[in-house]
Write an enzyme that holds these catalytic residues in place. Structure first.
Site, mmCIF file in Angstrom:
data_model
loop_
_atom_site.group_PDB
_atom_site.id
_atom_site.type_symbol
_atom_site.label_atom_id
_atom_site.label_comp_id
_atom_site.label_asym_id
_atom_site.label_seq_id
_atom_site.Cartn_x
_atom_site.Cartn_y
_atom_site.Cartn_z
ATOM 1 N N ASP A 163 117.471 44.431 127.743
ATOM 2 C CA ASP A 163 118.147 43.143 127.528
ATOM 3 C C ASP A 163 119.503 43.075 128.236
ATOM 4 O O ASP A 163 120.152 44.103 128.425
ATOM 5 C CB ASP A 163 118.325 42.934 126.016
ATOM 6 N N HIS A 209 117.895 39.719 136.966
ATOM 7 C CA HIS A 209 116.537 40.259 136.778
ATOM 8 C C HIS A 209 116.178 41.195 137.926
ATOM 9 O O HIS A 209 115.506 42.200 137.727
ATOM 10 C CB HIS A 209 115.518 39.124 136.658
ATOM 11 N N LEU A 263 103.879 60.712 133.774
ATOM 12 C CA LEU A 263 104.603 59.811 132.876
ATOM 13 C C LEU A 263 103.674 58.641 132.563
ATOM 14 O O LEU A 263 103.045 58.095 133.464
ATOM 15 C CB LEU A 263 105.874 59.271 133.562
HETATM 16 C C1 IPE Z 1 113.793 40.452 124.336
HETATM 17 O O1 IPE Z 1 114.946 39.911 124.857
HETATM 18 C C2 IPE Z 1 112.680 40.345 125.330
HETATM 19 C C3 IPE Z 1 112.787 41.219 126.507
HETATM 20 C C4 IPE Z 1 113.751 42.073 126.732
HETATM 21 C C5 IPE Z 1 111.715 41.093 127.437
HETATM 22 P P1 IPE Z 1 115.331 38.367 124.650
HETATM 23 O O2 IPE Z 1 116.579 38.162 125.413
HETATM 24 O O3 IPE Z 1 114.183 37.501 124.970
HETATM 25 O O4 IPE Z 1 115.587 38.299 123.092
HETATM 26 P P2 IPE Z 1 116.425 37.265 122.247
HETATM 27 O O5 IPE Z 1 115.960 35.893 122.637
HETATM 28 O O6 IPE Z 1 117.850 37.461 122.604
HETATM 29 O O7 IPE Z 1 116.136 37.607 120.823
HETATM 30 C C1 IPE Z 2 116.298 40.639 129.586
HETATM 31 O O1 IPE Z 2 117.464 40.027 129.993
HETATM 32 C C2 IPE Z 2 115.122 40.325 130.495
HETATM 33 C C3 IPE Z 2 114.132 39.405 129.938
HETATM 34 C C4 IPE Z 2 114.135 38.892 128.744
HETATM 35 C C5 IPE Z 2 113.034 39.036 130.807
HETATM 36 P P1 IPE Z 2 117.819 38.553 129.522
HETATM 37 O O2 IPE Z 2 117.261 37.609 130.506
HETATM 38 O O3 IPE Z 2 117.411 38.327 128.123
HETATM 39 O O4 IPE Z 2 119.412 38.579 129.642
HETATM 40 P P2 IPE Z 2 120.435 37.970 128.585
HETATM 41 O O5 IPE Z 2 120.091 38.549 127.263
HETATM 42 O O6 IPE Z 2 120.276 36.492 128.632
HETATM 43 O O7 IPE Z 2 121.766 38.432 129.070
HETATM 44 MG MG MG Z 3 118.283 38.536 126.328
#
Ligand code: IPE
Ligand code: IPE
Ligand code: MG
Length: 233
Positions: A17, A34, A128
């Site tokens: 995240d 990303h 792995l």
């Molecule tokens: C969880 O992160 C999903 C992934 C890392 C793929 P999100 O960014 O989607 O989660 P929320 O919305 O903050 O709970």
């Molecule tokens: C995690 O990073 C990746 C995915 C959920 C695909 P985020 O896109 O949730 O990044 P933040 O949490 O908005 O910073």
């Molecule tokens: Mg996120």
């Protein structure tokens, strides 16, 4: 000196995240975050071997992430497809076995097909095991398992925990020992909610693109100090 820590977890799962916030901090579009996150995945995979981790599960896209703006979803799908096209030969060469947890239907057929082929190509690798949670939702997974059991005609009284486990996407995958979430956010966001019942949790105080080998080492160090009781003493 070996990098392997005492009492290393076998199965580590990561909620990757913070890509968006990492990009925002730099005045970049979210999709650049990303991309940086994907580059980081390669580095983290390398550190797994050095740190003695045999199985890694990564949360790449949740069933709820479809709610994001179309442009971001498209960008993410493009990046994932690129990763398979570009990295698969090297993953295979390094002995990585790829698996998918989640739903493949609902994805672009060409993409779903690439995922199936990658799984098939790498199925005998064992350096792995990399489980990719993509279009994954923990609640949807449990609902699907229950539906399958009902469709098989299993009687309510006969349903056991083992049976439900055996019908999840993770049927033959051991439960994660350690679940790491980067970015400091304190929630599970529908990730491995059944399998994580007795996992140890660790919050890394950095955004995913900055989660490096040193961060992983700190997580493992903390894990090694934990006393897992599973309800006993
Ligand atoms: C969880 O992160 C999903 C992934 C890392 C793929 P999100 O960014 O989607 O989660 P929320 O919305 O903050 O709970
Ligand atoms: C995690 O990073 C990746 C995915 C959920 C695909 P985020 O896109 O949730 O990044 P933040 O949490 O908005 O910073
Ligand atoms: Mg996120």
């Amino acid at each position: 000196m070996s990098d392997k820590t005492e009492n290393a977890p076998y199965h580590v799962a990561i909620i990757m995240d913070g890509n968006g916030r990492w990009a925002k901090q730099r005045g970049l579009p979210r999709v650049a975050g990303h991309r940086a996150g994907t580059d980081n995945l390669r580095r983290v995979l390398e550190s797994c071997g050095e740190l003695g981790i045999k199985m890694l599960t990564i949360y790449a896209f949740s069933t709820e992430n479809w709610r994001r703006p179309e442009e971001e979803v498209k960008g993410l799908m493009g990046i994932f497809e690129d990763v398979i096209d570009r990295e698969l030969p090297e993953f295979h060469e390094k002995g990585v076995r790829l698996r998918h947890i989640g739903r493949l239907d609902g994805l672009k057929p060409v993409f779903a097909d690439k995922v199936r082929k990658a799984i098939e190509l790498t199925k005998n690798n064992d350096k792995l095991i990399l489980n990719i949670a993509f279009n994954y939702g923990g609640r949807a997974e449990i609902v699907e398992a229950v539906k399958t059991l009902i469709a098989k005609g299993v009687k309510a009284d006969d349903i056991t925990e083992e049976m439900i486990s055996a019908h999840l996407y993770t049927a033959d995958v051991p439960d994660p020992d350690l679940i790491i979430r980067t970015s400091g956010e304190m929630r599970v966001s529908n990730f491995l909610i059944w399998q994580g019942a007795y996992s140890e949790y660790y919050l890394a105080p950095v955004y995913w693109p900055d989660f490096d080998k040193e961060q992983m080492r700190l997580a493992l160090e903390e894990y090694a100090k934990r006393h897992r009781r599973f309800g006993g003493l």
